[in-house]
Enzyme design. Structure first.
Site, PDB file in Angstrom:
ATOM      1  N   ASP A  41      45.979  40.697  41.011  1.00 47.66           N
ATOM      2  CA  ASP A  41      44.871  40.187  41.813  1.00 47.66           C
ATOM      3  C   ASP A  41      44.139  39.146  40.975  1.00 47.66           C
ATOM      4  O   ASP A  41      43.650  39.455  39.884  1.00 47.66           O
ATOM      5  CB  ASP A  41      43.943  41.362  42.167  1.00 47.66           C
ATOM      6  CG  ASP A  41      42.933  40.980  43.235  1.00 47.66           C
ATOM      7  OD1 ASP A  41      42.981  39.837  43.713  1.00 47.66           O
ATOM      8  OD2 ASP A  41      42.103  41.840  43.579  1.00 47.66           O
ATOM      9  N   ASP A 134      45.569  35.156  46.808  1.00 46.78           N
ATOM     10  CA  ASP A 134      45.231  35.522  45.432  1.00 46.78           C
ATOM     11  C   ASP A 134      45.698  36.898  45.002  1.00 46.78           C
ATOM     12  O   ASP A 134      45.297  37.380  43.953  1.00 46.78           O
ATOM     13  CB  ASP A 134      43.719  35.377  45.215  1.00 46.78           C
ATOM     14  CG  ASP A 134      42.923  36.241  46.171  1.00 46.78           C
ATOM     15  OD1 ASP A 134      43.511  36.740  47.140  1.00 46.78           O
ATOM     16  OD2 ASP A 134      41.722  36.420  45.942  1.00 46.78           O
ATOM     17  N   GLU A 135      46.506  37.570  45.784  1.00 48.63           N
ATOM     18  CA  GLU A 135      47.018  38.856  45.320  1.00 48.63           C
ATOM     19  C   GLU A 135      48.417  39.115  45.851  1.00 48.63           C
ATOM     20  O   GLU A 135      48.797  38.605  46.906  1.00 48.63           O
ATOM     21  CB  GLU A 135      46.083  40.007  45.685  1.00 48.63           C
ATOM     22  CG  GLU A 135      45.770  40.109  47.152  1.00 48.63           C
ATOM     23  CD  GLU A 135      44.855  41.294  47.463  1.00 48.63           C
ATOM     24  OE1 GLU A 135      45.053  42.373  46.888  1.00 48.63           O
ATOM     25  OE2 GLU A 135      43.950  41.122  48.289  1.00 48.63           O
TER      26      GLU A 135
END
Lengths: 417, 372
Positions: A41, A134-135
């Site tokens: 993350d 973003d993860e």
């Protein structure tokens, strides 16, 4: 106990500092080199990209989000110290942190940064399941021999490379399934590296609240609380059948999760389940003309995303959030799947009319679900709406013009409202 | 209340009543059937607030009276009793139960007060006429497949029954459409129906009505008002609200300028469509019709699962045409054609096609093509 220095990637047996570089950034865990499922993350992703691209902002609180009435999309860690959180209304965030620099989101920059991170992940394993920009989950099973290092080392190298080469930081959770990996990545943010081993799983979860489970929102939480379930310990006391009886499919899953079991695989091609867009207004509105304009723009966005992926959907959803934050959702199943903005708009508009005057609203959203390949979509005309085919042809023509001359080349007057 | 009745007569009456009852009910009394015994008749009345059905059966009434019990339970009990049994139903005022005795079987059912049972308000019917069962059967059987299930277009969720003109002659007409196919069925206008308001008969009512129409010799008394419709035989009265909405102007949907004429044996055509559609895995199975001089090729091409093709000898002498349809729609329409060949009238591959039985214009179908 197996230990790893995240600074110089040295593996060693024991100690709180790295024997090689004396760094304190050491992760130790009995199962450190045996676990293979990871969740990565990025830390305050949008804000980090902005800080990287604007070095003068490095030591200032930065908030990404839109407008006076918008909400915080991401806050950097300096702003978070002041209590700013994502999804917080902007005016509240600015009350907590008046000196914050507020920037509108630059999605294209984030997409580019996300691709760069993804390229680094690709060097670790082909089994990557992105959850958002973003993860992502990664399954590194069986990669130790290829890389010559266990997954933990490769993951530490990944975050180090992200920092050195991209100027972005991320936190890693390493465990034996997706649920725990995701929980772990959140334990030690930013620049974290957390491990949840098999041996400690049940004990680790025991006193944790069930809201830790990804997908347990406020509504589900309320249901669970009504049954007296707050912590994993409460959950553990339930018989499997009783949980399934009371909560259906979710109950079955909860029973497993209570024991730290999650059998979902990291699947690189997670099918698209739904496509939706929503917008929060600068000022609450119940003006049907303004709302109609938004419904059209949202329908167009959803449609263009569906077209880009060659997908269509059978169910159209309209979401309205009232001034008191109560959310209304209406959905309808279409006779045949569609990807056309015109049909999505007309359907959403009809749902909107059915809701009746319940405004003012602060947010409106339009979505498409029950996703199928585009080849199954919009194949039949409507006897009672002979103009539909004409409108569909106009839309396809407009799509071609946009593809060639850009998104702004041709727009409907409706979208200017 | 106490009466005795033959099991067969009881089952027939109760079965019809209980089928109206909604399975999931929030109002308990709506799950019940109202039983009223008087003279030498017993009446069974059930409702879902939109439809009310009253069944009458001859019985030996010892004590007149009325009560209500669960329609489903009563139906199940009667169904399981041996054929030919004499059933005695007795209401016990003290326990508030209804006892059912047949031979050595004994049941006791909970009741709800008859006063709570909602009886549909009677209304003034502007038009009253009688129609033979086979006429109504044809009107509704041939149109009901096209009823829409889309809730947002609620005004399409039924059959539009109204008076219309056909070749200068007044007809009783039933129309149903879901926007993808349409059925338009005409019958001679029965005397007394001239002033009838056009009404949309809901899907469920059409289903219930069907049970009144099995016997060819029955005359059905039809009464129509702006809000209700009633169908009655000596034994059964079915009253239903009609759909409160405006049926769209279907006349502009029926193509008048289609000139390319294809004639096929309907049964053979249906079997061929059914066969080639087997390979398609989509929900809407698309069948392509490639038509050339006296030759029709039906084909399905499903990239994921396979392909199929079948050739039929047909009558066609116009330009070559390729047109696609949903297989289900073709099958449903073809199965309506019973006596003569099915005649398709096409325009282009993007325009709706018209289907009828030979030269008969009293049953006309329209179907929208599909991109293939």
């Amino acid at each position: 106990m197996p230990s790893l220095c995240r600074n110089c990637l040295t593996s060693f047996e024991a100690g709180t500092r790295c024997p090689a570089c004396r760094s304190p950034r050491v992760t130790s865990h009995p199962e450190l080199f045996d676990l293979t499922i990871a969740h990565m993350d990025c830390d305050a992703f949008y804000a980090s990209v902005e800080k990287r691209d604007h070095p003068e902002l490095a030591d200032k609180p930065v908030i990404i989000g839109g407008g006076k009435r918008g909400v915080v999309s991401t806050a950097c860690y300096i702003a978070r110290i002041k209590g700013v959180r994502s999804a917080m209304p902007m005016f509240q965030a600015l009350k907590l942190c008046p000196e914050a620099v507020v920037l509108p989101p630059r999605m294209s920059a984030y997409v580019e940064a996300s691709r760069a991170v993804r390229a680094l992940m690709d060097t670790l394993t082909p089994v990557i399941e992105p959850l958002s920009l973003d993860e992502a989950f990664m399954d590194l099973s069986g990669t130790a021999r290829l890389h010559g290092h266990p997954p933990a080392v490769m993951l530490a190298r990944l975050t180090k490379r992200m920092q050195d080469e991209l100027g972005l930081t991320g936190s890693v959770g390493l465990s034996h399934n997706k649920f725990l990996a995701k929980v772990a990545s959140d334990l030690d943010k930013p620049r974290g590296f957390s491990v949840i081993g098999r041996a400690e799983t049940v004990e680790f979860l025991r006193h944790k609240p069930v809201r830790l489970i990804w997908g347990i929102g406020p509504a589900a939480q309320e249901q669970l609380e009504a049954a007296g379930i707050r912590s994993f310990n409460d959950l553990h006391r339930w018989e499997r059948d009783d949980l399934a009886k009371r909560f259906g499919h979710m109950g079955e899953r909860l029973w497993h999760l209570a024991r730290g079991e999650d059998h979902r695989r990291v699947s690189p091609n997670e099918p698209v389940r739904s496509i939706s867009n929503e917008t929060t207004f600068f000022e609450d509105t119940s003006d049907p003309d303004v709302l109609d304009g938004h419904i059209w723009r949202l329908a167009e966005k959803v449609s263009s995303r569906a077209k880009a992926r060659d997908k269509a959907g059978r169910v159209v959803t309209l979401k309205l959030k009232r001034a008191n934050h109560k959310t209304l959702t209406r959905r309808v199943s279409l006779h045949q799947p569609t990807q056309m903005a015109d049909r999505i708009y007309r359907t959403a508009r009809r749902l909107f009319d059915d809701v009746g005057p319940q405004g003012p609203y602060r947010l409106i959203g339009v979505g498409l679900s029950d996703i199928v390949p585009a080849t199954d979509a919009d194949r039949e005309g409507d006897l009672l709406d002979p103009d539909a085919e004409k409108r569909a042809r106009a839309e396809r023509a407009a799509d071609k013009i946009r593809a060639r001359f850009g998104d702004e080349a041709i727009v409907k007057g409706r979208s200017l409202r | 209340m106490k009466f005795s009745i033959e099991r067969g007569a009881l089952l027939k009456a109760v079965a019809q009543a209980q089928s109206v009852v909604e399975r999931r009910n929030t109002i308990p009394i709506l799950a019940n059937v109202l039983i009223e015994a008087e003279g030498d008749t017993v009446q069974f009345r059930a409702t879902d607030l939109d439809i009310e059905v009253v069944d009458r059966a001859p019985a030996k009434v010892e004590r007149a009276g009325a009560t209500t019990v669960s329609a489903v339970t009563l139906n199940e009990i009667v169904r399981k009793l041996p054929d030919g049994a004499l059933v005695t139903l007795t209401e016990n005022g003290q326990t508030g139960r209804l006892s059912i005795e047949a031979g050595r079987s004994n049941f006791s059912l909970a009741t709800l007060p008859k006063e709570d049972f909602p009886v549909m308000a009677s209304s003034e019917y502007a038009a009253n006429f009688a129609a033979p069962a086979p006429v109504l059967r044809r009107l509704f059987d041939k149109s009901k497949f096209a009823i829409s299930t889309e809730e947002t277009r609620y005004y399409l969720n039924g059959v539009y029954m109204h008076v219309s003109d056909s070749d200068g002659r007044k007809v009783l007409r039933c129309v149903a459409t879901d926007g993808h196919r349409l059925a338009r069925i005409d019958a001679d206008l029965p005397a007394g129906a001239e002033g009838m308001a056009g009404v949309i008969v809901p899907r469920k009512t059409v289903g219930e009505l069907r049970k009144l129409l099995d016997d060819d010799d029955t005359q059905i008394a039809v009464s129509v008002s702006e809000t209700k419709i009633r169908f009655a035989t000596p034994a059964i009265t079915l009253t239903s609200k009609v759909i409160d909405g405006t049926f769209p102007d279907y006349t502009r949907v029926i193509p008048a300028g289609n000139t390319r004429r294809l004639e096929v044996d309907a049964a053979e055509f249906a079997r061929a469509v059914d066969r080639v559609a087997t390979v398609s895995s989509e929900r809407s199975r698309a069948v392509k019709l490639s038509i050339d001089e006296d030759r029709l090729v039906l084909s399905v091409n499903a990239p994921d699962s396979g392909a199929a093709e079948e050739e039929l000898a047909v009558a066609y002498n116009d330009e070559r045409l390729e047109i696609g349809f949903n297989a289900k729609y073709l099958l449903e329409i073809a199965s309506q054609v019973e006596r003569e060949n099915a005649v398709f009238m096409f325009n282009t591959s993007g325009d709706p096609a018209l289907v009828r039985e030979g030269g008969d214009t009293s049953a006309v179908y329209v179907v929208m093509p599909m991109r293939v």
